[in-house]
Design a protein around this motif. Structure first.
Motif, PDB file in Angstrom:
ATOM      1  N   LEU A   1       0.841  -1.198   0.000  1.00  0.00           N
ATOM      2  CA  LEU A   1       0.000   0.000   0.000  1.00  0.00           C
ATOM      3  C   LEU A   1       0.873   1.244   0.000  1.00  0.00           C
ATOM      4  O   LEU A   1       1.953   1.257   0.578  1.00  0.00           O
ATOM      5  CB  LEU A   1      -0.903   0.014   1.226  1.00  0.00           C
ATOM      6  N   SER A   2       0.358   2.293  -0.640  1.00  0.00           N
ATOM      7  CA  SER A   2       1.035   3.590  -0.651  1.00  0.00           C
ATOM      8  C   SER A   2       0.078   4.660  -0.158  1.00  0.00           C
ATOM      9  O   SER A   2      -1.136   4.557  -0.360  1.00  0.00           O
ATOM     10  CB  SER A   2       1.487   3.944  -2.068  1.00  0.00           C
ATOM     11  N   CYS A   3       0.626   5.677   0.456  1.00  0.00           N
ATOM     12  CA  CYS A   3      -0.161   6.815   0.916  1.00  0.00           C
ATOM     13  C   CYS A   3       0.605   8.069   0.523  1.00  0.00           C
ATOM     14  O   CYS A   3       1.665   8.350   1.090  1.00  0.00           O
ATOM     15  CB  CYS A   3      -0.353   6.748   2.422  1.00  0.00           C
ATOM     16  N   ALA A   4       0.069   8.792  -0.438  1.00  0.00           N
ATOM     17  CA  ALA A   4       0.719  10.003  -0.927  1.00  0.00           C
ATOM     18  C   ALA A   4       0.040  11.230  -0.337  1.00  0.00           C
ATOM     19  O   ALA A   4      -1.187  11.372  -0.422  1.00  0.00           O
ATOM     20  CB  ALA A   4       0.657  10.050  -2.442  1.00  0.00           C
TER      21      ALA A   4
ATOM     22  N   ARG B   1       8.707   4.964   5.001  1.00  0.00           N
ATOM     23  CA  ARG B   1       8.311   6.276   4.502  1.00  0.00           C
ATOM     24  C   ARG B   1       9.424   6.859   3.646  1.00  0.00           C
ATOM     25  O   ARG B   1      10.609   6.556   3.859  1.00  0.00           O
ATOM     26  CB  ARG B   1       7.961   7.219   5.640  1.00  0.00           C
ATOM     27  N   ASP B   2       9.015   7.700   2.720  1.00  0.00           N
ATOM     28  CA  ASP B   2       9.945   8.425   1.851  1.00  0.00           C
ATOM     29  C   ASP B   2       9.639   9.907   2.018  1.00  0.00           C
ATOM     30  O   ASP B   2       8.663  10.406   1.480  1.00  0.00           O
ATOM     31  CB  ASP B   2       9.745   7.980   0.398  1.00  0.00           C
ATOM     32  N   GLY B   3      10.491  10.572   2.772  1.00  0.00           N
ATOM     33  CA  GLY B   3      10.244  11.974   3.066  1.00  0.00           C
ATOM     34  C   GLY B   3      10.281  12.859   1.837  1.00  0.00           C
ATOM     35  O   GLY B   3       9.490  13.795   1.714  1.00  0.00           O
TER      36      GLY B   3
ATOM     37  N   SER C   1       8.687  10.241  12.707  1.00  0.00           N
ATOM     38  CA  SER C   1       9.013  11.239  11.691  1.00  0.00           C
ATOM     39  C   SER C   1      10.369  10.963  11.050  1.00  0.00           C
ATOM     40  O   SER C   1      10.557  11.192   9.861  1.00  0.00           O
ATOM     41  CB  SER C   1       8.993  12.639  12.294  1.00  0.00           C
ATOM     42  N   SER C   2      11.291  10.437  11.832  1.00  0.00           N
ATOM     43  CA  SER C   2      12.621  10.139  11.296  1.00  0.00           C
ATOM     44  C   SER C   2      12.654   8.846  10.497  1.00  0.00           C
ATOM     45  O   SER C   2      13.577   8.600   9.725  1.00  0.00           O
ATOM     46  CB  SER C   2      13.632  10.042  12.430  1.00  0.00           C
ATOM     47  N   GLY C   3      11.658   7.989  10.750  1.00  0.00           N
ATOM     48  CA  GLY C   3      11.649   6.683  10.111  1.00  0.00           C
ATOM     49  C   GLY C   3      12.420   5.622  10.872  1.00  0.00           C
ATOM     50  O   GLY C   3      12.435   4.458  10.489  1.00  0.00           O
ATOM     51  N   ARG C   4      13.040   6.029  11.979  1.00  0.00           N
ATOM     52  CA  ARG C   4      13.899   5.078  12.704  1.00  0.00           C
ATOM     53  C   ARG C   4      13.125   4.222  13.691  1.00  0.00           C
ATOM     54  O   ARG C   4      13.625   3.209  14.173  1.00  0.00           O
ATOM     55  CB  ARG C   4      15.002   5.840  13.431  1.00  0.00           C
TER      56      ARG C   4
END
Length: 126
Positions: free
Chosen positions: A20-23, A72-74, A53-56
């Motif tokens: 799934l993607s969420c844009a 996530r891809d910021g 928020s950092s993805g970590r």
């Protein structure tokens, strides 16, 4: 205007996979945790997974732990949910939104920002 658009759902057999993607558009959510929720027919919306928020840092509902992976891809302002080993009980409408806290999956809905897309439907056949 803030928009969250979920995609990638579909019909899959048990044991299969979906991504799934969420844009997000209209604002950046890079400074917020992002989360996936789902709502099955006749049931309340529930938290599935969350990413800082950092993805970590990530968090998962017990029911999907070890099978789902959030990322996530910021740069793209996009959040993903890789779902493997799908089960019929994963059938639901899946939504994403920003949340103020990822600390508890059980109460994550209480910390969700009021931005909701139309969701993407995942149907797992047995």
């Amino acid at each position: 205007q803030v928009q969250l658009v979920e995609s990638g759902g579909g019909l899959v057999q048990a044991g299969g996979s979906l991504r799934l993607s969420c844009a997000a558009s209209g604002r950046t959510f890079n400074t917020y945790a992002m989360a996936w929720f789902r709502q099955a027919p006749g049931k309340e919306r529930e938290g599935v997974s969350c990413i800082s928020s950092s993805g970590r840092s990530t968090n998962y509902a017990d029911s999907v732990k070890g099978r789902f992976t959030i990322s996530r891809d910021g740069a793209e302002n996009t959040v993903y949910l890789q779902m493997n080993s799908l089960k019929p009980e994963d059938t639901a409408l899946y939504y994403c939104t920003a949340v103020y806290s990822c600390s508890s999956i059980a109460t994550m809905l209480d910390y969700a920002m009021d931005y909701w897309g139309k969701g993407t439907l995942v149907t797992v056949s047995s």
